[in-house]
Design a protein around this motif. Structure first.
Motif, PDB file in Angstrom:
ATOM      1  N   GLU A  53       0.800  -1.357  -0.012  1.00 14.43           N
ATOM      2  CA  GLU A  53       0.145   0.037  -0.092  1.00 14.43           C
ATOM      3  C   GLU A  53       0.750   1.195  -0.123  1.00 14.43           C
ATOM      4  OE1 GLU A  53      -3.103   1.732   2.968  1.00 14.43           O
ATOM      5  OE2 GLU A  53      -3.364  -0.212   2.684  1.00 14.43           O
ATOM      6  N   HIS A  54       1.995   1.201   0.722  1.00 13.32           N
ATOM      7  CA  HIS A  54       2.933   2.447   1.158  1.00 13.32           C
ATOM      8  C   HIS A  54       3.601   2.588  -0.467  1.00 13.32           C
ATOM      9  CE1 HIS A  54       6.070   5.240   2.373  1.00 13.32           C
ATOM     10  NE2 HIS A  54       6.880   4.354   1.809  1.00 13.32           N
ATOM     11  N   LEU A  55       3.945   1.611  -1.175  1.00 15.26           N
ATOM     12  CA  LEU A  55       4.491   1.741  -2.423  1.00 15.26           C
ATOM     13  C   LEU A  55       3.497   2.216  -3.376  1.00 15.26           C
ATOM     14  CD1 LEU A  55       6.291  -1.821  -3.025  1.00 15.26           C
ATOM     15  CD2 LEU A  55       7.380   0.423  -2.650  1.00 15.26           C
ATOM     16  N   MET A  56       2.363   1.872  -3.438  1.00 15.51           N
ATOM     17  CA  MET A  56       1.201   2.277  -4.422  1.00 15.51           C
ATOM     18  C   MET A  56       0.976   3.830  -3.996  1.00 15.51           C
ATOM     19  SD  MET A  56       0.458  -0.111  -6.356  1.00 15.51           S
ATOM     20  CE  MET A  56      -0.864   0.544  -7.188  1.00 15.51           C
ATOM     21  N   GLU A  57       1.123   4.371  -2.874  1.00 13.93           N
ATOM     22  CA  GLU A  57       0.910   5.705  -2.426  1.00 13.93           C
ATOM     23  C   GLU A  57       1.810   6.633  -3.274  1.00 13.93           C
ATOM     24  OE1 GLU A  57       0.693   5.665   1.816  1.00 13.93           O
ATOM     25  OE2 GLU A  57      -1.218   4.889   1.745  1.00 13.93           O
ATOM     26  N   GLY A  58       3.052   5.893  -3.401  1.00 14.21           N
ATOM     27  CA  GLY A  58       4.142   6.750  -3.800  1.00 14.21           C
ATOM     28  C   GLY A  58       4.205   6.789  -5.393  1.00 14.21           C
ATOM     29  N   ALA A  59       3.146   5.849  -5.864  1.00 15.89           N
ATOM     30  CA  ALA A  59       3.427   5.547  -7.472  1.00 15.89           C
ATOM     31  C   ALA A  59       2.135   6.575  -8.046  1.00 15.89           C
ATOM     32  CB  ALA A  59       3.055   4.133  -7.462  1.00 15.89           C
TER      33      ALA A  59
END
Length: 60
Positions: A53-59
């Motif tokens: 989820e953290h990775l997706m927020e940055g994407a």
């Protein structure tokens, strides 16, 4: 289908399509939560979900 609550480092590496060393780096850097059970390192399923989820927020 049974959903696991905890994963081995090797299993998380496979899920994320990275090497074991990368998973240990994520743990060491505090980006991926883990626990020790006896001498075994385990990563809770929720920690993997949170990391993705953290990775997706940055994407976005």
């Amino acid at each position: 289908m049974e959903t696991k609550l905890m994963y081995r480092v090797e299993e998380v590496a496979k899920l994320l399509d990275v090497g074991r060393t990368a998973v240990f780096d994520l743990i060491r850097n505090g980006e991926l939560a883990s626990v020790k059970i006896g001498g075994a390192r385990r990563i809770p399923r929720q920690a993997v979900d949170n990391y993705i989820e953290h990775l997706m927020e940055g994407a976005l």
